[in-house]
Structure formats: structure tokens, C-alpha cells
Design a protein around this motif. Structure first.
Motif, PDB file in Angstrom:
ATOM      1  N   GLY A 131      -5.724   5.532   1.185  1.00  0.00           N
ATOM      2  CA  GLY A 131      -7.075   5.920   1.595  1.00  0.00           C
ATOM      3  C   GLY A 131      -8.130   5.187   0.791  1.00  0.00           C
ATOM      4  N   ALA A 132      -7.815   4.989  -0.491  1.00  0.00           N
ATOM      5  CA  ALA A 132      -8.769   4.291  -1.340  1.00  0.00           C
ATOM      6  C   ALA A 132      -8.949   2.851  -0.852  1.00  0.00           C
ATOM      7  CB  ALA A 132      -8.296   4.321  -2.783  1.00  0.00           C
ATOM      8  N   TYR A 133      -7.859   2.204  -0.521  1.00  0.00           N
ATOM      9  CA  TYR A 133      -7.961   0.839   0.010  1.00  0.00           C
ATOM     10  C   TYR A 133      -8.756   0.839   1.301  1.00  0.00           C
ATOM     11  CZ  TYR A 133      -4.639  -1.340  -3.206  1.00  0.00           C
ATOM     12  OH  TYR A 133      -4.019  -1.843  -4.314  1.00  0.00           O
ATOM     13  N   GLU A 134      -8.441   1.818   2.160  1.00  0.00           N
ATOM     14  CA  GLU A 134      -9.128   1.932   3.441  1.00  0.00           C
ATOM     15  C   GLU A 134     -10.635   2.057   3.264  1.00  0.00           C
ATOM     16  OE1 GLU A 134      -7.048   1.023   6.303  1.00  0.00           O
ATOM     17  OE2 GLU A 134      -8.891   2.092   6.827  1.00  0.00           O
ATOM     18  N   SER A 135     -11.021   2.770   2.199  1.00  0.00           N
ATOM     19  CA  SER A 135     -12.446   2.982   1.986  1.00  0.00           C
ATOM     20  C   SER A 135     -13.077   1.822   1.240  1.00  0.00           C
ATOM     21  CB  SER A 135     -12.653   4.275   1.188  1.00  0.00           C
ATOM     22  OG  SER A 135     -11.923   5.323   1.738  1.00  0.00           O
ATOM     23  N   VAL A 136     -12.391   0.715   1.231  1.00  0.00           N
ATOM     24  CA  VAL A 136     -12.890  -0.515   0.605  1.00  0.00           C
ATOM     25  C   VAL A 136     -13.258  -0.286  -0.852  1.00  0.00           C
ATOM     26  CG1 VAL A 136     -14.365  -2.511   0.999  1.00  0.00           C
ATOM     27  CG2 VAL A 136     -13.883  -0.961   2.859  1.00  0.00           C
ATOM     28  N   ALA A 168      -9.797   8.905  -6.278  1.00  0.00           N
ATOM     29  CA  ALA A 168      -9.353   8.474  -4.952  1.00  0.00           C
ATOM     30  C   ALA A 168      -8.103   7.610  -5.080  1.00  0.00           C
ATOM     31  CB  ALA A 168     -10.469   7.708  -4.247  1.00  0.00           C
ATOM     32  N   LEU A 199      -1.162  13.259   5.102  1.00  0.00           N
ATOM     33  CA  LEU A 199      -1.618  12.105   4.343  1.00  0.00           C
ATOM     34  C   LEU A 199      -0.473  11.393   3.675  1.00  0.00           C
ATOM     35  CD1 LEU A 199      -4.586  14.017   2.878  1.00  0.00           C
ATOM     36  CD2 LEU A 199      -4.797  12.046   4.353  1.00  0.00           C
ATOM     37  N   ARG A 200      -0.579  10.113   3.645  1.00  0.00           N
ATOM     38  CA  ARG A 200       0.382   9.323   2.890  1.00  0.00           C
ATOM     39  C   ARG A 200      -0.065   9.323   1.440  1.00  0.00           C
ATOM     40  NH1 ARG A 200       0.063   3.708   5.957  1.00  0.00           N
ATOM     41  NH2 ARG A 200      -2.088   4.321   6.127  1.00  0.00           N
ATOM     42  N   GLY A 229      -5.358   9.979  -5.856  1.00  0.00           N
ATOM     43  CA  GLY A 229      -5.058  10.969  -4.834  1.00  0.00           C
ATOM     44  C   GLY A 229      -4.395  10.387  -3.610  1.00  0.00           C
ATOM     45  N   ASN A 230      -4.928   9.308  -3.096  1.00  0.00           N
ATOM     46  CA  ASN A 230      -4.372   8.694  -1.902  1.00  0.00           C
ATOM     47  C   ASN A 230      -4.738   7.223  -1.946  1.00  0.00           C
ATOM     48  OD1 ASN A 230      -3.597   7.838   0.589  1.00  0.00           O
ATOM     49  ND2 ASN A 230      -4.891   9.230   1.747  1.00  0.00           N
TER      50      ASN A 230
END
Lengths: 361, 325, 507
Positions: free
Chosen positions: A231-236, A224, A355-356, A227-228
């Protein structure tokens, strides 16, 4: 006698056997087809084909290649690159790069030999030396991880920087090749247990370890990050910790590779490991892992590393000079990646993504 | 009269720019070096450092363009292309001044073509630049071995030596080349369509293609140019060295060209950077090396310190950028 | 019961005031819409609710508890979830992995992932969407990068649902969804409401608000305009509150240009990944709309025309002659221009100066190798005035502009190339009402002067109000063509949803 899910004999199913046989065969065929499809689309599939091709080719060129003695020797010789490549895979999956593996290998190499010698050379001293070497690998990886994950320095340049530092440090510890290493190292390392080389056993154990890591969910989270990362930060996810861990794993595997080199050469060499950083990255790419991070695997990396080594042997046994080895290695990497790239282009569905993120450099 | 706090803020911003930090570091090192070893900051020495730095600076120029173009662009084959340039130059010119033009043409054609191969691999076959150029460098060293295995490589002709090392108004020729190159690059980036296309592609290649840029062609050409620049630099380097002593003479250029570009403030993702920064970067790196030699530190320690200083510099850039944001 | 309350909240970014003394409250079991023009502050308010941004002033109360400073992690722990327009999914991982990322259930013994439960929970999270996506093991194992963007949005929503939130913020989450999926989304919102979960929805789509919203808060320039019950207002009033004194959207295009008889473009049997056997022609000065449900191939038609996507076609003809449109450069040289609504990816170079953003296509088209900055500046300034763009200096980077002005830069860029055929791909997405109206005016003026437009929009009203003719797409084919009297909503939806007709056309 067929039994149902709680162990009771199921007579009904016996009667239905004839009717359902046809549909059961269909389901099996479908499952087989699906498995075939997913297998041929696995990222390491191309590397496997190339490997088999070269392996067969070698058989034609040099029959004796298939001898047990040769194969076990080869595995032993290839092990350092395999290990470094596995370590590199972790880092690349997480979206980074580790250019420092080459000089880190040399550093661990000289540290192990130096510690062993300055302590006296006894068995306990050797164990301490091994621990020192592994600790160095972990610590070096930790530093790399700090630079890349916490300080957000670009991986390529910062690991080039640490590469330079480890190289200088290795030279400081040992100005030139030398040192004394007990021959038992070589004996143990080259031993075979019921025909299976010691180094292969180590590899299998490590692969089991990696599988265990997979079951803990570490790999998914690491991918994760690669990959993104947003997104990884977002998913805590604890992105920094995950990435630091990947660099530490790279350091650990590199240290193990250094131990193999110490066992193989029974000397300390501050210039060992030269070229390993580019070789390991090529092997990872050959194995189908994306250098941008997030996708790929360890089987591919092993296959990729073996392919690289096989190329050398093919050229060697074909009687062509060192030049051709070098030329072939470069050309084959290019060709394999070119073909691999074309294949993935075809089989990939165009899914538009907004996606960023993606791998950093 | 401008508001003093705005001026202060702007000054702070400028100081945080990587190239300025690099420049200040240069001045600092010159100062300290002169204290430790008087004469360190003399014009003569500085010119010597500039001469050595110029070859790095030229090669870094090609690397700069590639990195600027984005897509994780990188050319790890430049070092060996420098070697190849020197060798092809030597072989074709056979130490004869009259053959220099042909030698130069040969170098340009060969290295440009090899660079284009890099470009094709990266754009049409989607091979990651790191791996593609690295693999090509392996191929190139094999080519070099083939050439030098059979034929001996003659040294540089007198004219070539004069062009590079000979002095005009007390300044070695190579510095004039470098200056011209810098002016050319600056013009290329700021006043040509190519420059705008390049920066656009480096910023966002999809958007660039939608704006009408032929991205694959642009990137392929970039690798061709980088190869050619490295080759021609090798040709000039032959003039400086006077002979090819070793087929690994160009290897050091690869890593250091990337470092010079980064130290000069160019972002590895593309789209941002200036060649002046690269020039300062190349100079700074040579200066660091000289400084470490001057203060009599042995080689292994020098290497360690070099690596550590490099990391510190990059760290400072990171902080500088964060403050700007 | 009020579950979230913001009182007197303010936030600035340097000179820019994002929120000014804002009051906002959210009730339990409520679907609360947040609207306003671009840059009005609604995103900032949501970021404050999500803990991403800390307000400079004001008080926050979450589930009755006063909170001073909150981090995103804390917000998540308190049960606040956000579904962004820019997805937080990992493209290389599977759907199941994405949904359960970070919350995978563990076996008690060794702490390893419990694969069975993991799968079950992922399926449970996707359950509400079972009408629009396949709920199979095979589907869950698919990589996110292999599914279309609307399904990705659904996975993003499922991801938020899997974390059992008490409050969900949807930031333009329906932007990529087509009508059927939006219906499902609505039923989810209603379902959430029933179990006591409140939602804050940011959207530009007025129809959504009236259909499903309970309350709507309108923000303008960082200040609260009003919070009203949806049943007390209609769409026009809401728009009025959003824009202030500007006029409302209405039928722009009075009558088709009867003089347009020359055919400027012909497309014969276009086939692509999502497009099947599309043929049509375009007259000079005509505005042709590409309608139908989202994702039926309209964007692909535009991209293949512009040379950005490969395709197979019998012929593209411009002014009667067969042309090669295989690259964007070639398309541009044939006087085509493409403006996308996805500014960040497809329009503006954010870190480049406004100047470069404007002149790039012009320079490429006119094959200029070298240019003089002064001369180009002279050309550019009047153009910017003409399209009424607000900016500081030409050398400022494009990201210093607001969204609407960035879009104007893209428009300006293409206007400089004097296009004969303009391809619009949802180019007013996310642009506020005022700027949109100006855009329409510019378009119509240019069409009167002979420019043709092929227009794809996710807003049906936009197409109906502005086009002369609409081609309705379904599953990559043109299933109907609407003109004149048939140019109304009923006909449009009828054509878009008529599957029988679609099959007939296919045969």
C-alpha cells in the motif's frame, strides 16, 4: 462577559447560559467519556499500569527509593536503554528490526574514546570525538538501511550480520576495556539543573524532536511502510528512503546511548551494550507497539524500558538474588505480553481485511 | 534430446538455489584452504568439522521446523535449552552408564515441556515468538543457575562419551545420529501428514485452518519438538565435551541455528526449505570459522569477516531468488 | 475527445500471451466497462494504462501525447488512478491518514502538516459517500482495520478521489459492496463523468454494465472481441462475446429433490458477532441458499458451522445428534466442507504443489499419519479428470494454474473427503463463466447422490438459479424463507430490503 468569534461582546449567549448549561455538561461528560475510552485503549496503557504498580511496590519495599537522589540517579542509569529503545521503535514501526544496536553501542563507545585519546584529549578533541561517534551511528544505520530496504535482505538476519561485524570491529579498535576519558564527562552527565537531571533534559529534548518529526508526517509514512508495504508503494511513498531513515535514527539514538555510557563509565569498552538488542525489542513490545510494524508509539517504548529496569530493582531491594532478577524479568515480560494480547483481542472489533503485506521478518 | 537452451536455463536455476550456492562455497573454501594450508581438505579435518557442525545441525533441525511452520516462528531459547539438556543429563546420570536412559528421559520431558510453554505463549497468548522465546531463555538461564548453584554437575558417563565421540568404521558416533536425524526429518516432511500440514501452515495459516489443520496445536507442538531436540542435543553435547565447563556453553547455538537455517535456503516467512540445505549451512558455517582460524587471522578480524561473508551469502540468495521469479 | 489510446498493444509473460495486438480507446467523460473471462487480459491492459506494466509492442497515447515507457509514478502524475480489489490501505492507520497518505497539505512556514486542511480534504474526498458512511471526526479517526470490508473499499475509492485524478480504473471495486453502496458508487461514477473524469471499470456483474456503462470492451484470450455502445447490446450478447460458443447461464435446478425428507443438519439459535438467533434445518440432497444484501451475516453462519469462527449456539445437530463443531478439524470429521471464493486467502496454497493441495484434507480426515505418494497419486488423477482440470504435472505449484483451475483444485480437495454438507461461500467469485457452469453441473450431480449444500453468493441470480430454498438475511437474522414460486428476484429483494419485517422478526 462572553465574546463571540470576532471579539464582540455577545449578550445573547448570556441569556442562553441557563438553558444550555445542562446540555453543555452533557457534552463535557461525553467528551470526558470519549477521552477516557481512548486513553484506556491506548497501546501503552498496560505498561503504564504495570509501571505504577511496580513503582508503588518499590515504595513499600524500600522507602528510600523515592528519594530525589535515587530517582535522579536511576534516570541517568536507565537512559542508555531508553535511548536505544526509542531508536528501535523507529525501525520496528517501519516493519523492520535492528539486532545490531548492542554491538553498535560498543563500537561508538570505543570510537569516541579512541578518537578522543589519539587526538590528545583536549576539549576540541572531545567534540570531534562526539561528532565521530554520532557519525558512526548514522553511517551504521545507513548501512543497515541499505541492506534491508534497498537490497531487500530480511532484517533479522542482516542486522544479526551487521551485529557480528560491528562487534568484531569494536574489538579491533580496542582489544579490551580501558582508555582515558576526562572526568568532566561524568560530571556533566550526572549534573542536575534545578533538581532535574541532565539526562532527563536530553530525553525531553529528544521527545520534542520526535514530536516535531510527527508533525512533518514522517511517522505516518513510516507506519505505512510497516503496516502495508505494498500500500505504501501504491501511495507513491518513498519507501526505501523512509526505512533507511528509520535505521539511521536507530543508529543515531544508539550512538547517543553510547555517549551516555562513556560519560557514566568514563572508559571505552568493546563489549558494552551486550543484551541491549533483545532488551530494547522487549521494551518496545511491552510498550504496546506491534512488532509487525505500523502501530504503536514512543511513550509506550519509554514506559516499557522503565518497566524492565524497575523489575530488576524490585527484585534487588526485595533481597532476592540475581537469579530471581533474571527469572522475574523473563516471566514478567511473558505475562505482560500475554495479558496485553488478551486485552487487545477483546477490544478489537473483527474487521475483515483483504490486505496484503504486513511486517517482514 | 532436450533443447540445449532449456537445459542451460534449468542449470542456471539450480545454481541459483541457496543450498547449491552454499555447497559450492564449501567446495571453494576447502579448495582455497587446502592451497593456503595443505591438509585443510583432508578427510580427517572434514570429519572434525562435521562433528562440531553436527551439534549445530541438530539444533538447527528444530529451528528449521519452527521457521518452516510460518507465523514468524523463531526459537531463541534453543541455546540455553542445549545447556539445560547437558546439565540435566549430567545431574540425573551422575556419571553412571546405567542411569543414562533415565537421564535421557528426564532431558526429553523437561525440555519438551519448556518448549511447550514457548508454544502456548506464541499460539494462545499471541506473544511474538521473538520476544516469547527470548524471555523464556532468560527464565531458563535462571533455572540453570538455580540448579548449578546448589548442586555440582557431574561430567559425562563413559558410555555417553563413547556414543558420541567413539568411532564406528572411523566415523564418530554423533555423525550417525545426525544422519539418522536427517533421514527422519526428510521422511517427516515428505511422507507424513504432519509434514504436509506443516508446510501448508507455513505457506498460509488461515488457509491451512480452513483445510482442517489445527494450527495452534501444530505450532505449539513444534515448539515442544524444537525444545526437545535442543535438549537432547545438549545431552549428546555433554558426551562430546565430557563435562559442563560453563553455563553459557549453549549460548552460541541460538544465533547460529537461525543463520544455518537461512543459509540453507529456508525462507524466514515459512513454507519453503529443505533440511539438506540446513545441513550444508551448518557445515559451511563451521568451515568458514575453521578457515578463518587456519589463515591465522586474529579473533576480532575473524568476527568481522564472518559477519561480512554472512551478509554476502544472504545477498546472493536474494539475487538468486529474484532471478527465479 | 480521446484521452487514452492503445494501438496494437501486445504483452507476453514467457510462454503465456496476455495481450495480442489489442486496441483500446477511452473517451472523455466516459464510463467504460472492461469484461472478459478470467485470465483474458483485462487486468494486464489496466496495468499498462496505470504504467505498472510496459507493453512489448504497440503504441500508447495519453491525453493526446504519445508515450513510450511509463512508470506508475508518472502515470499518477498524469492523473491516472487505480482502485484495486486488493486494497492499498494501511490497516493500522486511521481513515483520514490513509486517504491523505503522501499528499498531506503543508503549512508554509516550517513544512509541517496543516492538520485543519488535511481533515477538510479527507472529508471532502468522503463527501460523495455521506449516505452510506458517517462523516464525523470520530469516524475519520477510526483505524481502517476496525471497519468492515465494504467501508474499507469506500475509503480506497475516496483515497483515489482525493488525488484529483483525470482517469480512474476500478478493478473489481464493487466486489465487496452491497447493493446500497453500489448505488452510491454509481452516482459517483456519474458525478465523475459530469466533471470530465473518465472511468474504466472491470467487473463481472452484467447488471452494472447495462445500468451505468457507456461503452463496453470485451476481451477474450488476449484479443479484442469488440468495443460497443452499451445501449446497442444486452447482457446475453455481452456474455456471448465473452465466452464464445459456450451456452448461457440458465435455470440449473429443475425441481427440488422430492425424495429429500431426512433432515441432515439442524441449527438452533446460532449467535455470533454478526449473527443473531438464526435457526434453520437442512435436508439431505437439498441446496439451501443464504441470500439478502451482502455482509448480513451469511458468511459468518458458514464459518461458524465450519468451526472457523467462534459462536454461541443452543445446538448443532447432524442426523439428529448434537455435535461439536468448534474447530475446523471437528467440522471436517463430521463430513462438512467449506469452499471460499477468496482463493488466495482461504483456498489454495499457491506455493505448494497441486498434489499437496489436493490431498491435505483427505489425509487429515482419514487420520493418516504416513502415506505413500504413489498410492495417493493414483487416487488423485482420476478425480482431476472428473472435474476437468487443466494442469501440467502434479508436482507443479498451484500458482501455475489459472484462477478457475485453482478453484477446481479446492473443489477437488473437498470432494476427496466425501462431504455430506458442502458450505459454499461465494465460491464462483472471479471465476469465468465456463468454469462456473462446470461447477454447477458437478454440484447438482452430487446433490442428486445425497450431498447437501448451504450456499452463500453475492450474485442473486446464481442463488435463484441453483437453490431449492433461500433464507434471506438482514442484519444477522433470517427475515424470510423463499421456496417454490416465491423463489424469484422480486421476492428476494423485497425480503432483503424490508426493514419493517426485519424489526418484527427481531421482536
Amino acid at each position: 462577559m462572553r465574546r463571540n468569534s470576532i471579539g464582540q461582546p455577545s449578550i445573547l449567549k448570556k441569556h442562553k447560559k441557563w438553558r444550555s448549561k445542562g446540555s453543555k455538561m452533557k457534552i463535557n461528560k461525553q467528551k470526558a467519556k470519549a477521552w477516557m475510552h481512548s486513553f484506556t485503549h491506548k497501546p501503552y496503557f498496560l505498561a503504564l499500569i504495570i509501571l505504577i504498580f511496580f513503582f508503588i511496590l518499590l515504595g513499600f519495599i524500600e522507602r528510600r527509593y523515592y528519594s530525589l537522589y535515587n530517582l535522579t540517579t536511576k534516570i541517568r542509569l536507565w537512559m542508555p536503554l531508553l535511548l536505544v529503545t526509542l531508536g528501535q521503535t523507529f525501525v520496528i514501526l517501519g516493519g523492520g528490526l535492528d539486532m545490531s544496536v548492542s554491538t553498535l553501542l560498543a563500537l561508538v563507545n570505543v570510537i569516541v574514546v579512541q578518537v578522543m585519546m589519539s587526538l590528545g584529549g583536549g576539549p576540541w578533541h572531545q567534540i570531534i570525538a562526539i561528532i565521530a561517534g554520532l557519525t558512526t551511528g548514522l553511517f551504521a544505520g545507513f548501512l543497515n538501511g541499505l541492506l534491508v530496504a534497498h537490497l531487500r535482505l530480511p532484517p533479522l538476519i542482516s542486522t544479526y550480520g551487521t551485529q557480528i561485524v560491528w562487534g568484531g570491529l569494536a574489538l579491533r579498535i580496542m582489544h579490551q576495556s580501558g582508555g582515558e576519558v576526562p572526568f568532566t564527562w561524568y560530571n556533566v552527565y550526572s549534573a542536575t539543573i534545578i533538581g532535574i537531571p541532565f539526562s532527563l533534559i536530553i530525553l525531553v529534548l529528544l521527545m520534542l524532536g520526535i514530536h516535531f518529526l510527527k508533525r512533518t508526517g514522517y511517522l505516518v509514512k513510516l507506519k505505512a511502510c510497516g503496516g502495508n508495504i505494498h500500500g505504501a508503494y501504491e501511495s507513491v511513498l518513498p519507501v526505501n528512503a523512509l526505512r533507511v531513515k528509520s535505521y539511521m535514527l536507530s543508529g543515531l539514538f544508539t550512538a547517543l546511548a553510547a555517549l551516555c555510557i562513556v560519560a557514566e563509565t568514563v572508559t571505552g569498552n568493546p563489549l558494552s551494550g551486550s543484551g541491549y538488542e533483545l532488551e530494547s525489542i522487549s521494551a518496545v513490545a511491552l510498550g504496546g507497539t506491534s512488532l509487525a510494524g505500523g502501530a504503536g508509539g514512543f511513550i509506550g517504548s519509554i514506559l516499557g524500558a522503565i518497566v524492565l529496569k524497575l523489575i530488576n530493582d524490585v527484585i534487588f531491594f526485595a533481597g532476592l538474588g540475581v537469579n530471581y532478577q533474571v527469572l522475574a524479568q523473563g516471566l514478567i515480560i511473558i505475562l505482560a505480553l500475554a495479558v496485553g494480547g488478551q486485552l487487545t483481542k477483546q477490544s478489537q472489533k473483527r474487521g475483515v481485511t483483504m490486505l496484503r503485506g504486513g511486517g517482514e521478518q | 534430446m532436450k533443447n540445449p537452451s532449456i537445459v542451460a536455463r534449468q542449470a542456471k536455476e539450480i545454481i541459483q538455489t541457496p543450498s547449491v550456492i552454499a555447497l559450492l562455497l564449501c567446495i571453494l573454501i576447502l579448495f582455497i584452504g587446502n592451497l593456503i594450508s595443505p591438509g585443510f581438505a583432508s578427510i580427517g579435518l572434514i570429519i572434525n568439522i562435521l562433528v562440531v557442525a553436527s551439534f549445530v545441525g541438530l539444533v538447527s533441525g528444530g529451528q528449521f521446523l519452527i521457521i518452516l511452520g510460518g507465523g514468524n516462528g523463531l526459537d531463541l531459547s534453543v541455546g540455553r535449552l542445549v545447556t539445560l539438556g547437558a546439565i540435566v543429563g549430567g545431574v540425573v546420570s551422575q556419571k553412571q552408564d546405567a542411569n543414562l536412559i533415565f537421564a535421557l528421559l528426564a532431558v526429553i520431558v523437561v525440555t519438551f515441556a519448556l518448549g511447550l510453554v514457548n508454544g502456548f505463549g506464541v499460539t494462545f497468548f499471541r506473544i511474538p515468538p521473538l520476544v516469547m522465546t527470548m524471555s523464556m531463555s532468560i527464565v531458563i538461564i535462571a533455572i540453570i543457575r538455580f540448579i548449578t548453584g546448589g548442586i555440582g554437575v557431574p561430567g559425562a558417563s563413559k558410555l555417553l562419551q563413547r556414543i558420541t565421540v567413539g568411532k564406528l568404521f572411523n566415523i564418530p558416533g554423533i555423525l550417525y545420529f545426525w544422519a539418522l536425524f536427517a533421514i527422519f526429518i526428510h521422511f517427516l516432511i515428505n511422507n507424513t501428514t504432519f509434514g504436509i500440514k506443516l508446510l501448508a501452515t507455513g505457506t498460509n495459516d488461515y488457509t491451512a485452518s480452513l483445510a482442517g489443520v489445527n494450527v495452534p496445536r501444530l505450532r505449539t507442538l513444534l515448539y515442544g519438538f524444537s525444545g526437545m531436540i535442543a535438549g537432547v542435543t545438549g545431552f549428546l553435547y555433554l558426551g562430546y565435551l565430557a563435562s559442563v565447563y560453563n553455563i553459557s556453553l549453549g549460548d552460541k547455538f541460538t544465533l547460529i541455528s537461525v543463520i544455518a537455517v537461512v543459509v540453507g535456503g529456508t525462507s524466514l516467512g515459512g513454507g519453503k526449505g529443505s533440511y539438506i540445505g540446513v545441513v550444508i549451512g551448518a557445515f559451511l558455517l563451521q568451515l568458514m570459522e575453521s578457515f578463518l582460524v587456519t589463515i591465522r587471522i586474529e579473533q576480532s578480524m575473524r568476527q568481522m569477516l564472518f559477519g561480512i561473508i554472512l551478509l554476502v551469502i544472504i545477498f546472493m540468495y536474494g539475487r538468486g531468488r529474484k532471478m527465479q521469479n | 475527445m480521446v484521452i487514452f489510446k492503445a494501438t496494437g498493444v501486445s504483452k507476453r509473460y514467457g510462454e503465456v500471451v496476455a495481450l495480442d495486438d489489442m486496441d483500446f480507446s477511452l473517451e472523455e467523460s466516459e464510463i467504460h466497462y472492461l469484461v472478459g473471462t478470467n485470465g483474458c487480459g483485462k487486468s494486464t491492459l489496466c496495468k499498462i494504462v496505470a504504467g505498472v506494466v510496459t507493453p512489448d509492442a504497440g503504441e500508447l497515447e495519453i491525453f493526446g501525447e504519445a508515450v513510450s515507457a511509463m512508470t506508475p509514478n508518472e502515470a499518477k502524475k498524469r492523473g491516472i488512478a487505480v482502485v484495486y480489489q486488493e486494497l492499498s490501505l494501511i490497516p493500522q492507520l486511521s481513515i483520514e491518514e490513509n486517504i491523505m497518505l503522501g499528499i498531506e497539505p503543508r503549512e508554509k512556514s516550517l513544512g509541517l502538516i496543516d492538520r485543519q486542511t488535511n481533515r477538510q480534504k479527507a472529508i471532502a474526498a468522503l463527501q460523495p459517500f455521506e449516505k452510506v458512511i458517517p462523516l464525523s471526526e470520530e469516524y475519520l479517526g477510526k483505524r481502517v482495520s476496525d471497519i468492515p470490508i465494504d467501508e474499507q473499499q469506500i475509503v480506497e475509492i475516496a483515497k483515489a478521489l482525493a488525488r484529483k485524478p483525470r482517469l480512474i480504473i476500478f478493478d473489481e471495486a464493487t466486489a465487496s459492496l452491497h447493493k446500497q453502496q453500489v448505488e452510491v458508487f454509481f452516482s459517483i461514477l456519474r458525478g465523475l463523468k459530469e466533471v470530465g473524469i473518465s472511468t474504466i471499470v472491470i467487473s463481472h456483474k452484467m447488471e452494472e454494465i447495462t445500468e451505468i456503462g457507456d461503452r463496453v470492451t470485451v476481451i477474450r484470450s488476449g484479443k479484442l472481441v469488440n468495443t460497443v455502445q452499451v445501449k446497442d447490446v444486452d447482457a446475453d450478447q455481452v456474455i456471448q462475446m465473452m465466452v464464445g460458443d459456450k451456452e448461457l447461464l440458465e435455470r440449473q435446478r429443475e425441481e427440488p429433490n422430492l425424495k429429500a425428507t431426512e433432515t441432515v443438519l439442524e441449527v438452533e439459535n446460532l449467535n455470533g458477532e454478526k449473527v443473531k438467533g438464526v435457526s434453520f434445518s437442512l435436508k439431505r440432497g437439498e441446496i439451501l441458499g443464504l441470500g439478502g444484501l451482502q455482509g448480513q451475516g451469511q458468511t459468518e453462519v458458514l464459518l461458524t458451522l465450519f468451526g472457523s469462527k467462534p459462536c454461541m449456539v443452543d445446538a448443532f445437530k447432524i442426523d439428529g445428534e448434537v455435535v461439536d463443531l468448534s474447530t475446523t478439524t471437528k467440522a471436517m470429521n463430521h463430513s462438512l466442507a467449506y469452499i471460499s471464493g477468496d482463493r488466495k486467502k482461504a483456498g489454495v496454497f499457491l506455493e505448494r504443489p497441486i498434489f499437496e493441495n489436493l490431498i491435505i484434507s483427505y489425509l487429515i480426515k482419514h487420520r493418516r499419519k504416513i502415506f505413500s505418494r504413489k498410492k495417493m497419486r493414483q487416487q488423485v488423477l482420476p478425480l482431476l479428470a472428473q472435474i476437468d482440470t487443466v494442469f501440467g504435472k502434479l508436482s507443479d505449484t498451484a500458482n501455475s494454474l489459472s484462477g478457475g483451475n485453482q478453484q477446481k483444485i479446492v473443489i477437488g480437495r473437498w470432494l476427496m473427503t466425501n462431504p455430506a454438507i458442502l458450505l459454499l461461500d461465494d465460491s464462483t467469485k472471479g471465476v469465468d463463466v465456463g468454469a462456473t457452469k462446470e461447477f454447477y453441473e458437478i454440484l447438482h450431480t452430487l446433490c442428486d447422490a445425497g450431498m447437501s449444500v448451504i450456499w452463500h453468493s453475492s450474485e442473486d441470480l446464481e442463488l435463484l438459479n441453483n437453490t431449492d430454498r433461500i433464507l434471506v438475511f438482514d442484519n444477522g437474522r433470517v427475515v424470510d424463507e423463499l421456496e417454490g414460486e416465491r423463489l424469484n428476484e422480486t421476492e428476494l429483494y423485497r425480503a432483503a430490503l424490508d426493514t419493517k419485517k426485519a424489526q418484527e422478526v427481531a421482536e
